[in-house]
Design an enzyme around this catalytic site. Structure first.
Site, PDB file in Angstrom:
ATOM      1  N   HIS A 153      75.848 -23.870  34.796  1.00 60.17           N
ATOM      2  CA  HIS A 153      75.960 -24.237  33.382  1.00 60.17           C
ATOM      3  C   HIS A 153      74.603 -24.450  32.706  1.00 60.17           C
ATOM      4  O   HIS A 153      74.569 -24.809  31.532  1.00 60.17           O
ATOM      5  CB  HIS A 153      76.880 -25.449  33.199  1.00 60.17           C
ATOM      6  CG  HIS A 153      76.623 -26.561  34.155  1.00 60.17           C
ATOM      7  ND1 HIS A 153      77.554 -27.000  35.077  1.00 60.17           N
ATOM      8  CD2 HIS A 153      75.537 -27.321  34.341  1.00 60.17           C
ATOM      9  CE1 HIS A 153      77.046 -27.985  35.774  1.00 60.17           C
ATOM     10  NE2 HIS A 153      75.822 -28.201  35.349  1.00 60.17           N
ATOM     11  N   ASN A 154      73.515 -24.234  33.441  1.00 57.54           N
ATOM     12  CA  ASN A 154      72.186 -24.223  32.816  1.00 57.54           C
ATOM     13  C   ASN A 154      71.520 -22.898  33.156  1.00 57.54           C
ATOM     14  O   ASN A 154      70.969 -22.745  34.261  1.00 57.54           O
ATOM     15  CB  ASN A 154      71.297 -25.352  33.351  1.00 57.54           C
ATOM     16  CG  ASN A 154      71.790 -26.742  32.973  1.00 57.54           C
ATOM     17  OD1 ASN A 154      72.629 -26.899  32.090  1.00 57.54           O
ATOM     18  ND2 ASN A 154      71.271 -27.741  33.635  1.00 57.54           N
ATOM     19  N   ASP A 205      66.704 -28.207  34.776  1.00 55.89           N
ATOM     20  CA  ASP A 205      67.541 -27.962  35.964  1.00 55.89           C
ATOM     21  C   ASP A 205      68.184 -26.578  35.883  1.00 55.89           C
ATOM     22  O   ASP A 205      69.403 -26.435  35.808  1.00 55.89           O
ATOM     23  CB  ASP A 205      68.586 -29.059  36.150  1.00 55.89           C
ATOM     24  CG  ASP A 205      69.127 -29.069  37.577  1.00 55.89           C
ATOM     25  OD1 ASP A 205      68.646 -28.249  38.389  1.00 55.89           O
ATOM     26  OD2 ASP A 205      70.027 -29.860  37.871  1.00 55.89           O
ATOM     27  N   SER A 226      89.185 -33.585  38.081  1.00 58.63           N
ATOM     28  CA  SER A 226      88.481 -32.472  37.439  1.00 58.63           C
ATOM     29  C   SER A 226      89.505 -31.367  37.214  1.00 58.63           C
ATOM     30  O   SER A 226      90.578 -31.377  37.817  1.00 58.63           O
ATOM     31  CB  SER A 226      87.353 -31.971  38.336  1.00 58.63           C
ATOM     32  OG  SER A 226      86.359 -32.967  38.492  1.00 58.63           O
ATOM     33  N   HIS A 266      81.379 -27.923  30.552  1.00 53.43           N
ATOM     34  CA  HIS A 266      81.043 -28.055  31.975  1.00 53.43           C
ATOM     35  C   HIS A 266      81.527 -29.367  32.570  1.00 53.43           C
ATOM     36  O   HIS A 266      81.453 -29.565  33.770  1.00 53.43           O
ATOM     37  CB  HIS A 266      79.550 -27.871  32.197  1.00 53.43           C
ATOM     38  CG  HIS A 266      78.701 -29.079  31.878  1.00 53.43           C
ATOM     39  ND1 HIS A 266      78.811 -29.794  30.710  1.00 53.43           N
ATOM     40  CD2 HIS A 266      77.719 -29.683  32.590  1.00 53.43           C
ATOM     41  CE1 HIS A 266      77.942 -30.775  30.722  1.00 53.43           C
ATOM     42  NE2 HIS A 266      77.257 -30.741  31.844  1.00 53.43           N
ATOM     43  N   GLY A 307      81.566 -34.889  29.694  1.00 55.55           N
ATOM     44  CA  GLY A 307      80.543 -35.195  28.696  1.00 55.55           C
ATOM     45  C   GLY A 307      80.347 -36.695  28.551  1.00 55.55           C
ATOM     46  O   GLY A 307      81.310 -37.455  28.440  1.00 55.55           O
ATOM     47  N   ASN A 347      73.872 -36.866  37.208  1.00 50.86           N
ATOM     48  CA  ASN A 347      75.311 -36.611  37.299  1.00 50.86           C
ATOM     49  C   ASN A 347      75.678 -35.738  38.498  1.00 50.86           C
ATOM     50  O   ASN A 347      76.831 -35.367  38.666  1.00 50.86           O
ATOM     51  CB  ASN A 347      75.827 -35.976  35.995  1.00 50.86           C
ATOM     52  CG  ASN A 347      75.129 -34.678  35.655  1.00 50.86           C
ATOM     53  OD1 ASN A 347      74.248 -34.215  36.376  1.00 50.86           O
ATOM     54  ND2 ASN A 347      75.513 -34.077  34.549  1.00 50.86           N
ATOM     55  N   HIS A 348      74.717 -35.428  39.337  1.00 58.56           N
ATOM     56  CA  HIS A 348      75.012 -34.591  40.505  1.00 58.56           C
ATOM     57  C   HIS A 348      75.855 -35.354  41.532  1.00 58.56           C
ATOM     58  O   HIS A 348      75.743 -36.562  41.664  1.00 58.56           O
ATOM     59  CB  HIS A 348      73.710 -34.127  41.163  1.00 58.56           C
ATOM     60  CG  HIS A 348      72.953 -33.144  40.317  1.00 58.56           C
ATOM     61  ND1 HIS A 348      71.734 -32.619  40.670  1.00 58.56           N
ATOM     62  CD2 HIS A 348      73.267 -32.592  39.126  1.00 58.56           C
ATOM     63  CE1 HIS A 348      71.329 -31.785  39.744  1.00 58.56           C
ATOM     64  NE2 HIS A 348      72.238 -31.756  38.793  1.00 58.56           N
ATOM     65  N   PHE A 349      76.670 -34.597  42.265  1.00 56.50           N
ATOM     66  CA  PHE A 349      77.487 -35.220  43.306  1.00 56.50           C
ATOM     67  C   PHE A 349      77.998 -34.157  44.266  1.00 56.50           C
ATOM     68  O   PHE A 349      78.000 -32.965  43.944  1.00 56.50           O
ATOM     69  CB  PHE A 349      78.686 -35.971  42.690  1.00 56.50           C
ATOM     70  CG  PHE A 349      79.647 -35.091  41.933  1.00 56.50           C
ATOM     71  CD1 PHE A 349      80.667 -34.407  42.585  1.00 56.50           C
ATOM     72  CD2 PHE A 349      79.530 -34.954  40.548  1.00 56.50           C
ATOM     73  CE1 PHE A 349      81.557 -33.602  41.884  1.00 56.50           C
ATOM     74  CE2 PHE A 349      80.415 -34.139  39.836  1.00 56.50           C
ATOM     75  CZ  PHE A 349      81.424 -33.463  40.513  1.00 56.50           C
TER      76      PHE A 349
END
Length: 372
Positions: A230-231, A70, A264, A281, A284, A130-132
């Site tokens: 973050h990737n 990703d 967050s 990020h 975890g 974990n996407h939203f």
DNA sequence: ATGTAC
């Protein structure tokens, strides 16, 4: 005689922060790869597929698998002006982010016709895992002046978008892996050209989705005030700095994601070379998806996962995903932020508290465009 | 996290 020296591994977590040993093992496996110089593990470190998630890994050669599939995944924060904030009403108005916008959708204006590598497939969709896409409200403000410079104050609604390059990044990694496996990129410039396009694609995707949601909620699309990947991999001080689940932390503002039921943290990051110029990020994972599913089913009802302790709603028609992504499957975000702060990597600026988190469309007959 | 195969 020559001997292979393993790269250094530094874990930025306090002794009281539990970190899965398998993830630390992965850091040492990465450190032993040819050309590795340093591995910096963030407090949200957890095991990934081959490489750890939550690490900044520096080497003399470029390893595509250390970025993962990703490429360009990141988290962006968009201010949004709403007249009334009633989570139940707004949740029902979210667009279907599992499918791309219609060709004539005004949200497309947000990306101005820019489609990197001509890859239209999946553009404007959130993906899974974990996407939203979350409507949140600025909660506690720790640094009012800093927040003010971003145009944010306590109570302001914002959109938080966590997504990446969907099938494009996966295609780019697979093209490398099919020939070279976990080996380095023989032509780093060629990989980087495709990687950079995927990073751009991810940013555009987040922007497009924020515009879709803004329109659907009756607001104007805005520019992000924070948007960090973050990737990704970058050339820094003559080496390749790979980040996997680690955000650039060199004087930038980063949203460190909590969970679908906790705040967050927007932080001012100031991480140095020993930390790979990076910060965590997110919270975890502390449980594998399989464990989260098994234990979650015994511990939670679907109802309590869809209406969280902070009063937010989770739109998620996929029951399994709901359990896999339960807040209890993640570490405590306050612990992760505490570790970042204690190690001098970041300063909390403000929290964002979820109101509506969109994961995937609700099941059953769904309200369609133009129909009641 | 993903598209695809089972």
């Amino acid at each position: 005689m020559s001997q292979h020296l393993s790269a250094t591994v530094t874990v930025f977590a306090s002794p009281s922060s539990w970190i899965e040993s398998a993830a630390v093992d992965q850091c040492h496996q990465v450190a032993a790869l040819d050309g590795m110089l340093h591995v910096a593990a963030m407090p949200d470190l957890h095991p990934g597929k081959g490489a750890p998630i939550g690490a900044a890994m520096t080497s003399a050669v470029l390893y595509p698998f250390l970025v993962g599939s990703d490429i360009g995944c990141g988290i962006a924060v968009f201010p949004i002006r709403l007249k009334r904030v009633v989570p139940e009403r707004l949740a029902a108005r979210f667009p279907d982010l599992d499918v791309p916008p219609e060709p004539g959708d005004p949200a497309w204006d947000a990306i101005g016709g820019d489609v990197p590598l001509g890859h239209l497939d999946g553009l404007g969709t959130v993906g899974r895992g974990n996407h939203f896409v979350e409507l949140a409200r600025v909660g506690t403000v720790f640094e009012p002046a800093h927040a003010g410079r971003l145009g944010l104050a306590a109570g302001d609604p914002v959109l938080v978008v966590h997504s990446g390059s969907r099938g494009l990044g996966e295609r780019i990694l697979r093209a490398h892996t099919e020939v070279h496996g976990a080996g380095p990129a023989p032509d780093p410039a060629a990989y980087l050209a495709r990687h950079d396009a995927a990073v751009r694609w991810g940013r555009l995707n987040r922007r497009l989705m924020a515009a879709r949601v803004a329109h659907a909620l009756g607001a104007e699309p805005t520019e992000p005030v924070v948007d960090e990947c973050h990737n990704l991999v970058e050339i820094r001080d003559g080496a390749y700095l790979h980040r996997k689940g680690a955000a650039p932390g060199d004087g930038r503002d980063v949203l460190v994601a909590g969970t679908r039921g906790t705040p967050s943290y927007l932080v001012a990051a100031h991480a140095g070379a020993d930390a790979g110029h990076s910060v965590a990020h997110g919270a975890g994972r502390k449980m594998s998806r399989a464990d989260a599913l098994r234990r979650g089913k015994a511990k939670h009802t679907v109802e309590e996962l869809r209406r969280t302790p902070v009063g937010s709603l989770v739109v998620c028609g996929d029951r399994q995903l709901l359990f896999e992504e339960a807040p209890t499957a993640y570490k405590r975000i306050e612990q992760v932020i505490g570790d970042l702060t204690a190690h001098g990597l970041a300063t909390p600026v403000a929290t964002t508290v979820p109101l509506v988190t969109y994961k995937t469309a609700d099941q059953g007959p769904r309200r369609r465009r133009g129909r009641p």
